[in-house]
Enzyme design. Structure first.
Site, PDB file in Angstrom:
ATOM      1  N   HIS A  84      70.446  10.730  35.680  1.00  0.00           N
ATOM      2  CA  HIS A  84      70.463  10.906  34.237  1.00  0.00           C
ATOM      3  C   HIS A  84      69.378  10.185  33.579  1.00  0.00           C
ATOM      4  O   HIS A  84      69.052  10.310  32.500  1.00  0.00           O
ATOM      5  CB  HIS A  84      72.130  10.453  33.637  1.00  0.00           C
ATOM      6  CG  HIS A  84      72.390   9.102  33.659  1.00  0.00           C
ATOM      7  ND1 HIS A  84      73.114   8.089  34.714  1.00  0.00           N
ATOM      8  CD2 HIS A  84      72.090   8.287  32.608  1.00  0.00           C
ATOM      9  CE1 HIS A  84      73.166   7.080  34.218  1.00  0.00           C
ATOM     10  NE2 HIS A  84      72.411   6.764  33.002  1.00  0.00           N
ATOM     11  N   ASP A 220      74.358  10.346  41.433  1.00  0.00           N
ATOM     12  CA  ASP A 220      73.722  10.263  40.363  1.00  0.00           C
ATOM     13  C   ASP A 220      72.295   9.365  40.626  1.00  0.00           C
ATOM     14  O   ASP A 220      72.205   7.971  40.313  1.00  0.00           O
ATOM     15  CB  ASP A 220      74.106   9.445  39.168  1.00  0.00           C
ATOM     16  CG  ASP A 220      73.521   9.388  37.872  1.00  0.00           C
ATOM     17  OD1 ASP A 220      72.485  10.027  37.929  1.00  0.00           O
ATOM     18  OD2 ASP A 220      74.239   9.202  36.784  1.00  0.00           O
ATOM     19  N   ASN A 652      71.605  -0.885  32.335  1.00  0.00           N
ATOM     20  CA  ASN A 652      71.846  -1.166  33.745  1.00  0.00           C
ATOM     21  C   ASN A 652      71.650  -0.029  34.504  1.00  0.00           C
ATOM     22  O   ASN A 652      71.868   0.061  35.567  1.00  0.00           O
ATOM     23  CB  ASN A 652      72.964  -2.123  33.965  1.00  0.00           C
ATOM     24  CG  ASN A 652      72.848  -3.396  33.714  1.00  0.00           C
ATOM     25  OD1 ASN A 652      73.302  -4.005  33.195  1.00  0.00           O
ATOM     26  ND2 ASN A 652      71.643  -3.939  34.589  1.00  0.00           N
ATOM     27  N   SER A 653      71.831   1.254  34.014  1.00  0.00           N
ATOM     28  CA  SER A 653      71.653   2.503  34.574  1.00  0.00           C
ATOM     29  C   SER A 653      70.388   2.372  35.603  1.00  0.00           C
ATOM     30  O   SER A 653      69.240   2.022  35.304  1.00  0.00           O
ATOM     31  CB  SER A 653      71.376   3.803  33.648  1.00  0.00           C
ATOM     32  OG  SER A 653      72.751   3.896  33.064  1.00  0.00           O
ATOM     33  N   PHE A 669      75.218   3.390  37.823  1.00  0.00           N
ATOM     34  CA  PHE A 669      74.985   4.543  37.198  1.00  0.00           C
ATOM     35  C   PHE A 669      76.156   4.862  36.209  1.00  0.00           C
ATOM     36  O   PHE A 669      76.018   5.349  34.902  1.00  0.00           O
ATOM     37  CB  PHE A 669      75.101   5.791  37.814  1.00  0.00           C
ATOM     38  CG  PHE A 669      76.236   6.268  38.580  1.00  0.00           C
ATOM     39  CD1 PHE A 669      76.652   6.000  39.731  1.00  0.00           C
ATOM     40  CD2 PHE A 669      77.032   7.253  37.952  1.00  0.00           C
ATOM     41  CE1 PHE A 669      77.813   6.617  40.466  1.00  0.00           C
ATOM     42  CE2 PHE A 669      78.080   8.050  38.418  1.00  0.00           C
ATOM     43  CZ  PHE A 669      78.581   7.533  39.630  1.00  0.00           C
TER      44      PHE A 669
END
Lengths: 719, 719
Positions: A84, A220, A652-653, A669
């Site tokens: 993402h 992800d 923090n993704s 994620f």
């Protein structure tokens, strides 16, 4: 005998006040040696002193990817981040004929790697120096807007000086709301290429239904590669550029983790508000979150309606729609969570206790008046909050109007010496802005934008008089019919839909845009004075808050200190480290979630219909069950995602999750639904972070959509 | 290495075929000594031989309550059953001025105990004798309808003989689909009174949202008392009747149970289909369940619409609506579960294996032709299945039309000698029917009934010609307009809305009803020949199935025997015993439910809005936390409900749950959503039963809605 389930209030009474719980904290690397004992007690096998310097390995392998995080994972510049986070890159390379969103992508060799959208950036932090004295030298003695401008000017000067070195981006960040300032220096890589992406139905399995949900079954992740010029320095995309050789890269662990194992995470958490005042907590819970959700849901409806009728519009707005849906769910969850944690009440009691304690200290005499002024400023800021929220959404959720406003603002700022210009409108910002203006082409549809504006401005038209602005009333009228006529007129007589036009105006002379007869540029010119006026008022207040809030923080730090607790600064998109362990979740009475999901859960959830439409190759591979070497040793299942109590927030993704030896075991994620309120309050009962298990990624790359050359480069060859 | 989560198919391959799993089984008490070893190994501390005779304690304390179960819990006739089982009694005593549904009820003393609706019955089984020879003596050599009638006549004769003793109801039941027949003799108590009921928001906390859901937080219990005449024999309600002194009653345990503890349950499970053929499994999953849900949802919508406009109608149809919603959720869950368990495929493979095995046995020559004929009969029965389903729903979901059809059928049957009449239309049935006819007053509204009929008959009108019936076409026309006109005409010209009228026609001379000029009675007279004709066709087929299906069962029992497994008969509303343990549930990947809920969960779920609107006294008591003596010793929480793997189905509502010493620890009231398919297939991964914890009931009676005199009578005085 009496006994109740221990609530957070009870936990606080026992000394486990917010901030005190084990494993809470987004620590600046420089703070880690001072909490090294706790870190080692938690299970870390390395030397905490090695983590103090973010310019040395392992932290130097962590990179900023857009507004999120990633990490170098090979000596030839491979970067691992979330699907993402890299979604814009995948979307940029997709079209109805070659739909990488739907089908994923595997570069067969380096020549096949695909360039990212031109505004996509990787940033590697190479410097982090305290500059408080330099920043505040000219501000001291000033107040309000003057204080703000002095801080701003000092920061810009430092940034300009720093950016003299080619290929670097610099910024000044403040810690503890104006108490400390740091100069951050980042190498900026501009040629980034797509190497490996799973299909949407893996990378985003479950989509909105599962967003913020545990148990989760999403792969992800996406692999990118950083490229530089032949001289080893950052360069714009060119076919002949060479892979970048980072100073450090992370090693993927040969084994995985399971319940109770130590994990740590490094990344760029965006913003937290944990040290905000009790009044700000109340505003957030009682007004801002419910209102924002209401408006965003309306915009979601507009885009979905339009997309059903027009496939081209659906593709163009896919990214914006995803971001809106993400926001709606996040805000709703934040609201639920803050209520569940009784955050408003707990923060108020905590603040009351701090002020009561402060009253008995000698520093009360200097600090208390400033703290009281902060409270007044916050209360006054609420008067126009609905208008300000609508204008902010208007500028973030339109493509062409935002472009026009940006172009007029550039024209306005260009009249000043570069150093005096507003942040974001200096020469250094033009390239990034040009990228944004180019990208509009892929993300804009006139009919959709008019409908979005109609929704927002109809709300504006209904605001009480004191919140309304003459320039907006003049431009859009006072009735729905006037609004519709105005939008039709403006969007019918603008050339800004043309990329060349947009880029032309970015380079035009200072006063040329102001005199343009393009209808949308003219509209932007009409609105600009109002927006500048509102900005001025905000800066006046922000300046005062910047000057005075450190008093509040100073009181809080002193208060915590006598409680025996360290205080980390609220997150501000700088590199932070958190540590904790793989942790189950007791979400509700009699409901427990274990911290590791398995491929069996993918099949359980699968309906064949989006968003639970796992691709046939994945289902076949699961049915085949060829998991040799990837199974979780303790549970015997094939892992997909895992859950930890790591302290994270948006930004923090893509953060690398490391084991006790600093090896890569996961990729952060998401958060669980129960924890999205953690940007305001860390509630250890519910705060969890969700990570892709590296074993799942490796298995996909080995058995499902094979990329043996990539696994070899990652140091974990196919089995 | 390969490893997958073990599915039911894999479990079967390992010898754990359906029927073989530990703890599956609804055993006839007489079977218990033969499985006594397993029962003791599971933890039962008593002598299995003591459970063989259902006319001796403890099983003689178990009573049939309407279509469900209850148990005597005091020497003075207190009966414990579910709130939802006694809901009709509570509703009967409620009106807008005194709403016992909303507020609950506590009888201060025996004089305040409230009489149940007149058709409410308690039945205590006092005899259970094998009568296979008597029943089949005249049937042997016959086929089809003649076989059916011979079995029916023999059964009726046995029943008539049995019921010569006043106060008893008798019935002949068959086990293994016609292989064995038993004469069941039951003492019938007609004066039952309401003693204690919690408010709806406790007894049915969570309502449809939580129905079939675990974790659950409902106090689904009600206390009744059985009364008899001065002579100690059953009598209709009379103020001066005396409490009944049952031959045995259960003792409430002083302690509770928790995970892993042995539990057993006795009750009257209604119907299971576990030994049905593979073709019947396929029909159920592929047609019957989806179609039934579709029709019932439509009727739910009709009643809800009507109730919103008319509060009186809402109250009148509350019970029917609840039953519809229950049915919809149950059928949907059954469908999901049968798919999840792959029931159609597994049953087919099991049947194929049985037939293959049978082919090698000497008895194949006699059994196989009958088994093949059963398959043909089942296939033929599907031709009119949609019409038959609609007619069945039409008769169960209308009040006045059902009354009219019942009255005409009584008139029709009354021409025959009593012994020859259809079951349900004999002299012995008149009192129960009168009760039903009286109750119509509280459950009928002309506008609602017309709308329900419109929904059902519009579907009928669209059936293909071969499924349509001339009498129905004549009565209701072929178009929506004709249907509307017919219903308006009939309901505008009937006196059956008047209770005295309905009761009059029940007592009228045989041919009087047939000549009535009441529009609804005339309609019923028109439809009756069609319904009788359809009934005749069904009986012809049922007779053949009754004659031939024992061959299928004989093959199955023999096949299971050589697998080393006992076979219990499918449930048929006779007393059965199951045993197992308090068991958690791993519902999905990474999701676990612990088997005990606590009062904390009530607060978590509470929204203040129905169905999560826990009463203030309950919330206050939870906040106060005065749980002394009621806490679960192992977990330290205040229990509400618990979960077991006991084998149950509809009809087991209100079944007492006993610990290893035969003491009462819970009251069964529901299944989990994942297990509602257990009427067809017991899947040990998902089959759970949900019970009210007796500690919660006692705490409510002690601290929240106190009834100290009742607790004393129950042998568990207030703390």
């Amino acid at each position: 005998m009496r006994k109740k389930t221990m609530g957070l209030a009870a936990a606080m009474a026992m000394g486990l006040a917010p901030g005190a719980q084990a494993d809470e904290g987004m620590w600046m690397p420089s703070q880690l040696p001072s909490i090294g004992k706790r870190l080692r007690a938690a299970g870390y096998q390395g030397n905490p002193a090695d983590l103090a310097d973010l310019t040395r390995p392992p932290l130097s392998a962590v990179v900023k990817v857009g507004g999120a995080t990633g990490a170098f994972v090979s000596g030839d510049g491979l970067v691992l981040t979330n699907h993402h986070v890299a979604f814009g890159v995948i979307q940029y390379n997709s079209n109805p004929q070659r739909d990488l969103i739907q089908h994923g992508f595997v570069a067969g060799d380096r020549a096949q790697e695909l360039p990212a959208n031109p505004d996509f950036r990787l940033r590697v932090t190479t410097g982090f120096d305290k500059v408080t004295e330099q920043v505040l030298a000219q501000a001291r003695g000033k107040t309000g807007r003057a204080y703000y401008d002095a801080v701003d000017a000092a920061g810009k000067a430092l940034v300009a000086e720093c950016e003299r070195e080619a290929g670097y981006r610099c910024s000044v960040v403040n810690m503890f709301y104006g108490r400390d300032f740091y100069l951050v220096k980042q190498l900026e890589i501009r040629d980034v290429r797509l190497v490996y992406a799973p299909p949407r139905a893996i990378g985003n399995y479950g989509d909105e239904v599962d967003n913020f949900v545990w148990p989760r079954h999403s792969g992800d992740f996406t692999v990118l590669r950083a490229y530089v010029g032949a001289d080893g320095k950052p360069a714009a995309y060119a076919r002949e550029n060479q892979p970048y050789h980072p100073p450090a890269h992370l090693q993927i662990a040969s084994e995985g983790v399971n319940e109770g194992d130590f994990v740590m995470l490094a990344g760029y958490p965006g913003t937290t508000y944990r040290h905000r005042t009790a009044a700000e907590f109340a505003d957030q819970v009682q007004w801002r979150l419910p209102k924002s959700v209401e408006v965003m849901k309306q915009l979601q409806g507009v885009i979905e309606d339009a997309g059903r009728a027009d496939k081209q519009a659906a593709i163009r707005y896919a990214s914006q729609l995803q971001s809106l849906k993400n926001g709606i769910k996040r805000f709703s969850g934040e609201l639920d969570g803050l209520k569940r944690s009784d955050a408003v009440e707990i923060r108020r009691k905590d603040e009351d206790a701090m002020l009561a304690w402060l009253g008995k200290q000698p520093q009360a005499r200097t600090l208390r008046p400033d703290i009281d002024t902060v409270a007044k400023l916050i209360a006054n800021g609420n008067a126009n909050r609905e208008r300000d929220l609508l204008f902010a959404i208007l500028q973030s959720q339109t493509q062409l109007l935002r472009s026009a406003l940006t172009l007029q603002r550039f024209a306005h700022e260009r009249a000043k010496p570069d150093a005096d210009r507003e942040t974001g409108y200096q020469q250094r910002d033009e390239e990034l802005t040009a990228g944004m203006l180019k990208q509009v082409q892929r993300r804009y549809d006139a009919a959709v934008e008019k409908r979005l504006l109609t929704a927002l401005l109809a709300r504006y038209q209904q605001l009480p008089d004191p919140q309304r602005v003459p320039e907006f009333d003049a431009a859009f009228g006072r009735t729905p019919a006037e609004l519709a006529a105005a939008l039709d007129r403006v969007y019918g007589a603008t050339q800004l839909g043309d990329e060349a036009q947009r880029l032309h105006w970015l380079k035009a002379a200072p006063d040329e845009a102001a005199r343009s007869d393009d209808a949308l540029l003219k509209l932007a010119a009409t609105l600009q004075p109002a927006l500048l006026r509102i900005e001025d008022q905000r800066k006046e207040r922000d300046g005062e808050l910047l000057r005075l809030r450190p008093a509040y923080m100073q009181a809080l730090i002193a208060y915590r200190e006598q409680q025996g607790r360290a205080v980390y600064p609220d997150a501000n998109s700088t590199l932070r480290v958190s540590y904790g362990k793989v942790t189950p979740l007791k979400a509700r009475d009699a409901v427990s979630y274990s911290p590791l999901t398995s491929t069996a859960g993918i099949v359980e959830k699968n309906t064949g219909v989006e968003p639970f439409d796992a691709p046939r190759p994945l289902l076949d591979a699961i049915a085949k069950g060829d998991y040799d070497g990837y199974l979780d040793k303790r549970s015997g299942v094939m892992p997909v995602d895992f859950l930890s109590n790591l302290d994270t927030t948006g930004g923090n993704s893509g953060s690398p999750v490391l084991n006790a030896h600093g090896q890569l075991v996961g990729l952060n994620f998401d958060s669980n639904w129960e924890a999205v309120s953690a940007s305001w309050m860390f509630d250890p009962r519910y705060k969890r972070a969700i990570h892709v298990d590296m074993r799942y990624m490796r298995w996909l790359m080995d058995k499902v959509y094979p990329a043996p050359q990539l696994l070899k480069e990652l140091g974990v060859p196919a089995r």
